[in-house]
Design an enzyme around this catalytic site. Structure first.
Site: not given
Ligand code: AMP
Length: 281
Positions: A27-28, A30-31, A33-34, A181, A183-184
């Protein structure tokens, strides 16, 4: 790096790039983790795609869809740096055109934990992921263990709907002080950010007990609860000790593999975290 906005463009790109393809849906905002997911995709596939779409159907009416953080230019630069081949960036009208009325719902697995707190969440996630997989047609799709229930829901749906994609689970990437990590995390005030480390500390405290031989589900939940309660800025929403595969809540003794997960609020900011505990950890 190509940036494509419509299902038709994305499909054509895929037809023209028949080698193995990895997809990282996001969902953008990005950090790291992404980026760890996208990096793994680059390592494991001939081509790599990422998608950025803040999906309205997975947010409840009182949730943060409108204020969800966005920084498209920065996101695209980070993906370019990783040498991602294509970014799928559909608009709302492309994903949910006028008259849209079809949804994917996963059963029991989607009902507890996050599903209980966020009733429409997994219907939105399952629908958007199905649509992304259908258009991008990756061989592998990369998801984070950070969203433990989401990962299981997606595995279930790809199996149940006979989707020919391998779901690759990636470890949770954490800040130095242990905070997962997200985005929130950008919503947190300085004070709340400091306080939020209590979540990983609470999970770790339970993990330490588990490693020392504790097997009572209730005592593991209690360790998490009492640790989080030491932080006045944290309001625990739930703590769960669940069977790792079915996500059924465990009463009595835990088995050999469990998902220990929690959700908590810091003011209006809702954060989740989890660890998997196995006999050999
Ligand atoms: P989101 O943008 O929050 O929908 O996350 C996109 C993808 O990144 C999802 O598969 C999340 O599980 C993964 N993700 C988000 N935060 C982390 C993190 N801290 N470590 C590993 N994967 C993450």
């Amino acid at each position: 790096m190509e940036i494509l906005q419509t299902p038709a463009e994305m499909r054509t790109w895929r037809e023209e790039h028949p080698g193995s393809l990895g997809l990282t849906p996001t969902m953008g905002y990005l950090h790291e983790g992404h980026l760890a997911l996208a990096q793994r995709s680059v390592t494991e596939n001939r081509f790599s795609a990422a998608s950025i779409f803040v999906n309205p159907t997975q947010f409840g009416p009182d949730e943060d869809f409108q204020r969800y953080p966005r920084d498209e230019d920065r996101d695209l630069q980070l993906l370019r740096d990783l040498e991602i081949d294509v970014v799928y960036l559909p608009g709302l009208e492309e994903m949910y055109p006028k008259g849209y009325q079809t949804y994917v719902t996963v059963g029991e697995l989607a009902q507890g934990l996050e599903g209980a707190s966020r009733p429409v969440h997994f219907r939105g996630v399952a629908t958007v992921v199905t649509k992304l997989l259908n258009v991008v047609r990756p061989d592998r799709a990369y998801f984070g263990k950070k969203d433990g229930q989401q990962l299981r829901v997606i595995r279930r749906l790809t199996q149940d709907l006979d989707l020919a994609v391998e779901i690759v689970a990636c470890e949770t990437v954490r800040e130095k002080d242990g905070l997962a990590m997200s985005s929130r995390n950008a919503y947190l005030t300085v004070e709340q950010r400091r306080a939020a480390t209590i979540l990983s500390q609470a999970l770790q405290a339970a993990e330490t007990q588990f490693t020392a031989g504790a097997r009572s589900a209730e005592s593991l939940r209690r360790v998490v609860r009492t640790t989080v309660e030491t932080e006045p800025l944290a309001e625990l929403e739930y703590v769960s000790v669940a069977h790792s595969e079915t996500l059924a809540e465990v009463e009595g003794e835990v088995g050999s593999e469990i998902l220990l997960s929690l959700a908590a609020r810091f003011g209006s900011v809702r954060l989740i975290d989890n660890v998997t505990l196995t006999e050999d950890t």
